[in-house]
Design a protein around this motif. Structure first.
Motif, PDB file in Angstrom:
ATOM      1  N   LYS A   1     -92.616  -3.325  69.751  1.00  0.00           N
ATOM      2  CA  LYS A   1     -92.210  -4.490  70.525  1.00  0.00           C
ATOM      3  C   LYS A   1     -92.650  -4.321  71.963  1.00  0.00           C
ATOM      4  O   LYS A   1     -92.657  -3.205  72.500  1.00  0.00           O
TER       5      LYS A   1
ATOM      6  N   SER B   1     -83.249   1.655  68.598  1.00  0.00           N
ATOM      7  CA  SER B   1     -83.484   0.398  69.298  1.00  0.00           C
ATOM      8  C   SER B   1     -82.577  -0.690  68.743  1.00  0.00           C
ATOM      9  O   SER B   1     -82.148  -0.623  67.576  1.00  0.00           O
TER      10      SER B   1
ATOM     11  N   TYR C   1     -93.342  -1.618  77.007  1.00  0.00           N
ATOM     12  CA  TYR C   1     -93.514  -1.303  75.596  1.00  0.00           C
ATOM     13  C   TYR C   1     -92.319  -0.500  75.094  1.00  0.00           C
ATOM     14  O   TYR C   1     -91.778   0.349  75.811  1.00  0.00           O
ATOM     15  N   GLN C   2     -91.938  -0.752  73.861  1.00  0.00           N
ATOM     16  CA  GLN C   2     -90.922   0.078  73.216  1.00  0.00           C
ATOM     17  C   GLN C   2     -91.541   1.408  72.816  1.00  0.00           C
ATOM     18  O   GLN C   2     -92.760   1.522  72.657  1.00  0.00           O
TER      19      GLN C   2
ATOM     20  N   ASP D   1     -86.677   4.030  70.600  1.00  0.00           N
ATOM     21  CA  ASP D   1     -87.160   3.931  71.976  1.00  0.00           C
ATOM     22  C   ASP D   1     -86.971   5.287  72.648  1.00  0.00           C
ATOM     23  O   ASP D   1     -86.211   6.132  72.165  1.00  0.00           O
TER      24      ASP D   1
ATOM     25  N   THR E   1     -91.935  -6.231  75.761  1.00  0.00           N
ATOM     26  CA  THR E   1     -91.131  -7.194  76.509  1.00  0.00           C
ATOM     27  C   THR E   1     -91.897  -7.603  77.750  1.00  0.00           C
ATOM     28  O   THR E   1     -92.287  -6.754  78.558  1.00  0.00           O
TER      29      THR E   1
END
Length: 386
Positions: free
Chosen positions: A168, A83, A162-163, A89, A170
């Motif tokens: 994380k 990532s 979601y990652q 990811d 977004t």
């Protein structure tokens, strides 16, 4: 292999893709699929294959990753990549080999060593965790919307991503004005225990992520196959003789429909033969006012102020009359364009017994029953003569 919500999984019932082309199963229904026309080409024996792959994530997000371990991957496989903000990811491979080099050249992306690395193929544990995160996005979106309503922010939350390692999240939103979401980020971080990133998108990008049905009855172009958005102006509607009604010209995103540009070039080519800025032409009978223009039939309809009938005139004849008007001449009258002769269609069979009539079984008398006349019973009838 297709997803369970579209018709690409072998089922004969075309249910339509409910994931708006983002099911990520490489079933051929994604708008981000690229045909690898170099897949069947044999490379030279001493040729070193290109070690960068293209990976697709949720939405319209793609990126390039360096395959430093020379892991053999194919299009459609789930892989784990680095990532940009740390962690990892999970995404699907879309392109491999020499076509990736061409894609990077087309997008002006240098093959620098600073590219993030492809770590490994996704294991069963990675896939289960990735599917679990995708199932949590819907509840996360609704909880975040409640927090936004509680804070009274003038913004609309559209989607959340979601990652792969759940470090994380977004959040994608749209807003007409600048929004101070510092308090919102603090509330979201406390509620979900992840690092929060807020990303503002436009109205067209929002419609692309959410999907829907357009006024034509089909799925939105931006959510099925359209990947780039070109500017659309009201001039496109004027050239096509469309009514300047914002309710009819606007799409689900509230902007002008992207399909207004599809046939614009054809209309522009056809309009080259038409005269510019013509509202009327002068005749000895009086001025003939332009009422309507049929672009593809190359006809212009005029009418006199004292008459209600519209007279169709070919474009070549209109240009000839305008040239005579510039010389100070006026024709006697506008001649109507003769209508095209109707061609009688001859059927390929001959109706002999009238069995093709749909009303042959209908009662023409309207279900009226005949009244019996008195004294005409069957018993009182005279015997038949031999």
């Amino acid at each position: 292999m297709g997803c369970s919500t579209c018709s690409s999984g072998g089922c004969s019932t075309p249910a339509g893709c409910k994931n708006n082309g983002s099911c990520l199963t490489d079933g051929g229904c994604s708008k981000l699929d690229v045909y690898d026309w170099l897949a069947d080409m044999a490379l030279p024996s001493e040729f070193e294959p290109f070690n960068i792959v293209e990976v697709r994530f949720k939405g319209a997000r793609k990126d390039f990753y360096r395959n430093t371990n020379n892991t053999y991957v194919e299009a459609g496989e789930l892989v784990v990549v680095e990532s940009a903000t740390g962690g990892y990811d999970v995404g699907h491979v879309t392109l491999t080999g020499e076509l990736v080099r061409l894609q990077m050249k087309r997008k002006n992306i240098p093959a620098s060593p600073d590219l993030k690395r492809l770590l490994r193929k996704a294991s069963e544990t990675d896939v289960k965790k990735w599917e679990q995160l995708k199932s949590q996005e819907y509840d996360t979106l609704h909880r975040a919307r409640k927090i936004i309503d509680h804070l009274g922010l003038s913004m609309k939350l559209s989607d959340v991503d979601y990652q792969g390692d759940r470090t994380k999240a977004t959040f994608y939103y749209t807003a007409d004005e600048r929004v101070d979401f510092r308090e919102l980020i603090r509330k979201l971080a406390e509620a979900f225990r992840v690092r929060i990133e807020m990303r503002q998108i436009g109205m067209r990008q929002e419609a692309s992520r959410l999907g829907g049905i357009g006024s034509c009855g089909r799925e939105l172009c931006c959510s099925t196959w359209l990947t780039n958005f070109k500017s659309v102006s009201t001039a496109a509607a004027r050239y096509q003789n469309l009514s300047l009604n914002t309710l009819k010209l606007a799409g689900q995103c509230g902007k002008l429909k992207c399909c207004l540009n599809y046939e614009l070039d054809t209309y522009m080519d056809a309009l080259n033969e038409f005269p510019d800025h013509v509202t009327s032409i002068e005749t000895q009978r009086g001025p003939a006012i332009l009422q309507k223009t049929d672009i593809f039939k190359k006809l212009m309809w005029f009418s006199y102020s004292s008459a209600e009938n519209w007279i169709p005139v070919e474009v070549s004849k209109v240009n000839e009359i305008l040239e005579r008007n510039r010389r100070g001449e006026r024709p006697a009258d506008l001649q109507e364009v003769p209508s095209e002769p109707t061609v009688k269609k001859i059927p390929g069979y001959e109706n002999v017994v009238g069995q093709d009539s749909l009303t042959r079984l209908d009662d023409k008398d309207g279900n009226r029953r005949k009244k019996k006349r008195p004294g005409k019973n069957r018993r009182n009838r005279p015997p038949r003569k031999a």
